[in-house]
Motif scaffolding. Structure first.
Motif, PDB file in Angstrom:
ATOM      1  N   PRO A 161       3.886  -5.446   5.276  1.00 28.37           N
ATOM      2  CA  PRO A 161       2.503  -5.033   5.582  1.00 28.37           C
ATOM      3  C   PRO A 161       1.498  -6.103   5.152  1.00 28.37           C
ATOM      4  O   PRO A 161       1.763  -6.886   4.236  1.00 28.37           O
ATOM      5  CB  PRO A 161       2.304  -3.760   4.756  1.00 28.37           C
ATOM      6  CG  PRO A 161       3.621  -3.394   4.185  1.00 28.37           C
ATOM      7  CD  PRO A 161       4.513  -4.590   4.259  1.00 28.37           C
ATOM      8  N   PRO A 162       0.324  -6.112   5.803  1.00 26.60           N
ATOM      9  CA  PRO A 162      -0.710  -7.093   5.440  1.00 26.60           C
ATOM     10  C   PRO A 162      -0.996  -7.061   3.937  1.00 26.60           C
ATOM     11  O   PRO A 162      -1.195  -5.989   3.363  1.00 26.60           O
ATOM     12  CB  PRO A 162      -1.936  -6.628   6.227  1.00 26.60           C
ATOM     13  CG  PRO A 162      -1.389  -5.869   7.400  1.00 26.60           C
ATOM     14  CD  PRO A 162      -0.132  -5.217   6.898  1.00 26.60           C
ATOM     15  N   GLY A 163      -1.010  -8.230   3.309  1.00 31.55           N
ATOM     16  CA  GLY A 163      -1.386  -8.330   1.901  1.00 31.55           C
ATOM     17  C   GLY A 163      -0.241  -8.147   0.917  1.00 31.55           C
ATOM     18  O   GLY A 163      -0.405  -8.418  -0.271  1.00 31.55           O
ATOM     19  N   LEU A 216      11.400   3.689  -1.358  1.00 31.96           N
ATOM     20  CA  LEU A 216      12.539   2.912  -0.843  1.00 31.96           C
ATOM     21  C   LEU A 216      12.471   2.766   0.673  1.00 31.96           C
ATOM     22  O   LEU A 216      12.870   1.731   1.219  1.00 31.96           O
ATOM     23  CB  LEU A 216      13.855   3.565  -1.265  1.00 31.96           C
ATOM     24  CG  LEU A 216      14.146   3.516  -2.766  1.00 31.96           C
ATOM     25  CD1 LEU A 216      15.569   3.981  -3.035  1.00 31.96           C
ATOM     26  CD2 LEU A 216      13.949   2.114  -3.343  1.00 31.96           C
ATOM     27  N   ASP A 217      11.978   3.791   1.362  1.00 32.50           N
ATOM     28  CA  ASP A 217      11.787   3.652   2.807  1.00 32.50           C
ATOM     29  C   ASP A 217      10.843   2.490   3.110  1.00 32.50           C
ATOM     30  O   ASP A 217      11.094   1.693   4.021  1.00 32.50           O
ATOM     31  CB  ASP A 217      11.193   4.943   3.385  1.00 32.50           C
ATOM     32  CG  ASP A 217      12.240   5.825   4.072  1.00 32.50           C
ATOM     33  OD1 ASP A 217      13.419   5.413   4.152  1.00 32.50           O
ATOM     34  OD2 ASP A 217      11.870   6.922   4.523  1.00 32.50           O
ATOM     35  N   PHE A 232       0.339   4.386  -2.499  1.00 32.73           N
ATOM     36  CA  PHE A 232      -0.002   5.734  -2.036  1.00 32.73           C
ATOM     37  C   PHE A 232       0.977   6.752  -2.630  1.00 32.73           C
ATOM     38  O   PHE A 232       0.581   7.832  -3.077  1.00 32.73           O
ATOM     39  CB  PHE A 232       0.027   5.808  -0.509  1.00 32.73           C
ATOM     40  CG  PHE A 232      -1.001   4.924   0.171  1.00 32.73           C
ATOM     41  CD1 PHE A 232      -2.211   4.633  -0.440  1.00 32.73           C
ATOM     42  CD2 PHE A 232      -0.749   4.386   1.434  1.00 32.73           C
ATOM     43  CE1 PHE A 232      -3.162   3.822   0.192  1.00 32.73           C
ATOM     44  CE2 PHE A 232      -1.691   3.584   2.069  1.00 32.73           C
ATOM     45  CZ  PHE A 232      -2.886   3.296   1.451  1.00 32.73           C
ATOM     46  N   ALA A 233       2.263   6.418  -2.634  1.00 27.46           N
ATOM     47  CA  ALA A 233       3.271   7.360  -3.135  1.00 27.46           C
ATOM     48  C   ALA A 233       3.133   7.550  -4.646  1.00 27.46           C
ATOM     49  O   ALA A 233       3.117   8.675  -5.145  1.00 27.46           O
ATOM     50  CB  ALA A 233       4.666   6.857  -2.778  1.00 27.46           C
ATOM     51  N   PRO A 292       0.821  -1.220   0.000  1.00 28.92           N
ATOM     52  CA  PRO A 292       0.000   0.000   0.000  1.00 28.92           C
ATOM     53  C   PRO A 292       0.852   1.266   0.000  1.00 28.92           C
ATOM     54  O   PRO A 292       0.516   2.232  -0.694  1.00 28.92           O
ATOM     55  CB  PRO A 292      -0.826  -0.140   1.283  1.00 28.92           C
ATOM     56  CG  PRO A 292      -0.962  -1.612   1.471  1.00 28.92           C
ATOM     57  CD  PRO A 292       0.357  -2.206   1.015  1.00 28.92           C
ATOM     58  N   ALA A 293       1.944   1.287   0.741  1.00 34.63           N
ATOM     59  CA  ALA A 293       2.767   2.511   0.793  1.00 34.63           C
ATOM     60  C   ALA A 293       3.306   2.862  -0.594  1.00 34.63           C
ATOM     61  O   ALA A 293       3.456   4.043  -0.931  1.00 34.63           O
ATOM     62  CB  ALA A 293       3.920   2.328   1.786  1.00 34.63           C
ATOM     63  N   ALA A 334      10.106   7.735  -0.466  1.00 40.18           N
ATOM     64  CA  ALA A 334       9.116   7.001   0.339  1.00 40.18           C
ATOM     65  C   ALA A 334       8.980   5.562  -0.144  1.00 40.18           C
ATOM     66  O   ALA A 334       8.751   4.648   0.661  1.00 40.18           O
ATOM     67  CB  ALA A 334       7.761   7.713   0.286  1.00 40.18           C
ATOM     68  N   ASP A 359       0.574   6.827  -6.636  1.00 40.10           N
ATOM     69  CA  ASP A 359      -0.705   7.436  -7.013  1.00 40.10           C
ATOM     70  C   ASP A 359      -0.689   8.940  -6.734  1.00 40.10           C
ATOM     71  O   ASP A 359      -1.320   9.719  -7.456  1.00 40.10           O
ATOM     72  CB  ASP A 359      -1.865   6.767  -6.264  1.00 40.10           C
ATOM     73  CG  ASP A 359      -2.075   5.318  -6.692  1.00 40.10           C
ATOM     74  OD1 ASP A 359      -1.411   4.856  -7.637  1.00 40.10           O
ATOM     75  OD2 ASP A 359      -2.910   4.637  -6.054  1.00 40.10           O
ATOM     76  N   ALA A 360       0.025   9.336  -5.685  1.00 43.10           N
ATOM     77  CA  ALA A 360       0.134  10.776  -5.397  1.00 43.10           C
ATOM     78  C   ALA A 360       0.840  11.489  -6.547  1.00 43.10           C
ATOM     79  O   ALA A 360       0.476  12.617  -6.903  1.00 43.10           O
ATOM     80  CB  ALA A 360       0.893  10.996  -4.088  1.00 43.10           C
TER      81      ALA A 360
END
Lengths: 248, 248
Positions: free
Chosen positions: B236-238, B222-223, B123-124, B119-120, B220, B126-127
């Motif tokens: 993370p889940p999934g 790579l973090d 999110f990055a 997801p992270a 973000a 898509d932003a």
């Protein structure tokens, strides 16, 4: 993906299972926070970043309102904005959050400015606002159903913070106490709306996916906090550093 | 924030400084990757997640095109989509990336499905797509100027991967070699566009902020990779787990 639509009860159970499996009360950062394992700077990093989420909630609710044609539905939803932004006579959740910021030694104006918020926090939270602005109404409401699982985490947080941290008092934790009153009313409405309207397999799948998405939004925020301020402790460029934004 | 607009040279230097300070070649995950410090599963996690970024680049460029009124500018920009998606007679960057996926033992169809992407990461990325769809044209182009700094990282990557990993061959790394040819042409156009049009202090600040935003998008990612698959290694889940999505 379900081949058949679940009954109302089975569908509600499916939604609740998503929380049991993926809600962020299972994240190690929350365990640290509630058990007193966070340093004061780690609590501050959480306050700075979580504020960004709080600050976007009324914008998210306004985005939802802006798409609703039914005045009764708008009326039912509008109290969420008042709960966060306050009224002429009543303080809102955002003001209460800034009291928590002051209590941990941060300058409330610094926190309110959202300078120092991690990009990863912005990306996750902005994804949520955009989802509610763009998705069909039923998934948009379903995404809010993490509120089903919030009272437990808020109660744990109040008890854990009061036990372990000097800054924690009934006044500085007023945000969470108010949410204990507000969330059940909101979630009862939201859950009823979703259970009433998501009746086909595709509608139920979309609502469940929206709730999974929202748990991802919350989880990603704690993952970023943990990576930046706990382990490995690599703060992204431009994000809050201990010592910044303190009350003078 | 600058009180005065910089000269063209000073403004270009300001943009290049952003790369020197914040481009993701400084991130420890890239250092690990290029020096042979990543396990094969860590390389796979990077391939799975970075594919999502690649896959959204032509959508980002189409979003940009959709807002450009000038046919000459659309024509100049359109080759970016062809570079990624290919033509009847020429393979594109996405197909080349999927060859890298196969080379590290992943099922290209699994990678192309984007299941398992964190997801992270979404999110990055898509932003970034949303930014290019919504921002004024000059900041939208300025966000692409991380390409100024890409040839160095691609050259380092080709050399480092070839030296340290059996899967790395000129064929499996063709994506990066092609980008070495494509990016300079793209960035020369984009840089000229931004330097020509961002002349007021506010325009230059907005362009610089867009480039900072884009470095945040890359950092973000790579973090999140590092936190999930290196340290502390909490997936993370999934999201993709080692062993999933392998070629049969």
């Amino acid at each position: 993906m379900n081949a058949m639509a679940g009954t109302r009860d089975a569908f509600e159970a499916r939604l609740r299972r998503i929380g049991a499996e993926r809600y962020h009360d299972r994240h190690p950062f929350h365990v640290m926070l509630h058990s007193g394992g966070c340093s004061l700077d780690q609590v501050r990093a959480w306050v700075v970043n979580r504020f960004y989420y709080q600050s976007r909630i009324p914008m998210k609710d306004a985005a939802f309102l802006s798409r609703v044609e039914d005045p009764a539905l708008r009326r039912a939803w509008r109290s969420r904005i008042e709960d966060h932004d306050g009224t002429e006579t009543r303080e809102g959740g955002i003001a209460r959050w800034l009291k928590l910021a002051a209590a941990v030694g941060l300058d409330p104006d610094y926190v309110a400015s959202a300078r120092g918020v991690m990009p990863a926090t912005r990306f996750a939270v902005d994804a949520y606002v955009r989802f509610v602005r763009d998705a069909p109404l039923v998934p948009a409401v379903a995404a809010s159903l993490t509120e089903l699982f919030a009272p437990k985490i808020h109660a744990e947080r109040i008890a854990g913070l009061l036990e372990h941290y000097d800054f924690a008092t009934p006044e500085t934790l007023a945000y969470f106490r108010h949410r204990l009153d507000e969330a059940p009313k909101d979630v009862a409405f939201g859950l009823g709306f979703v259970l009433d309207r998501a009746v086909s397999p595709a509608e139920q799948d979309a609502a469940a996916a929206a709730l999974v998405f929202k748990t991802d939004v919350l989880w990603a925020q704690l993952d970023a906090l943990h990576a930046a301020y706990v382990a490995p402790g690599r703060i992204p460029p431009g994000a809050w550093q201990p010592g910044e934004g303190m009350a003078s």
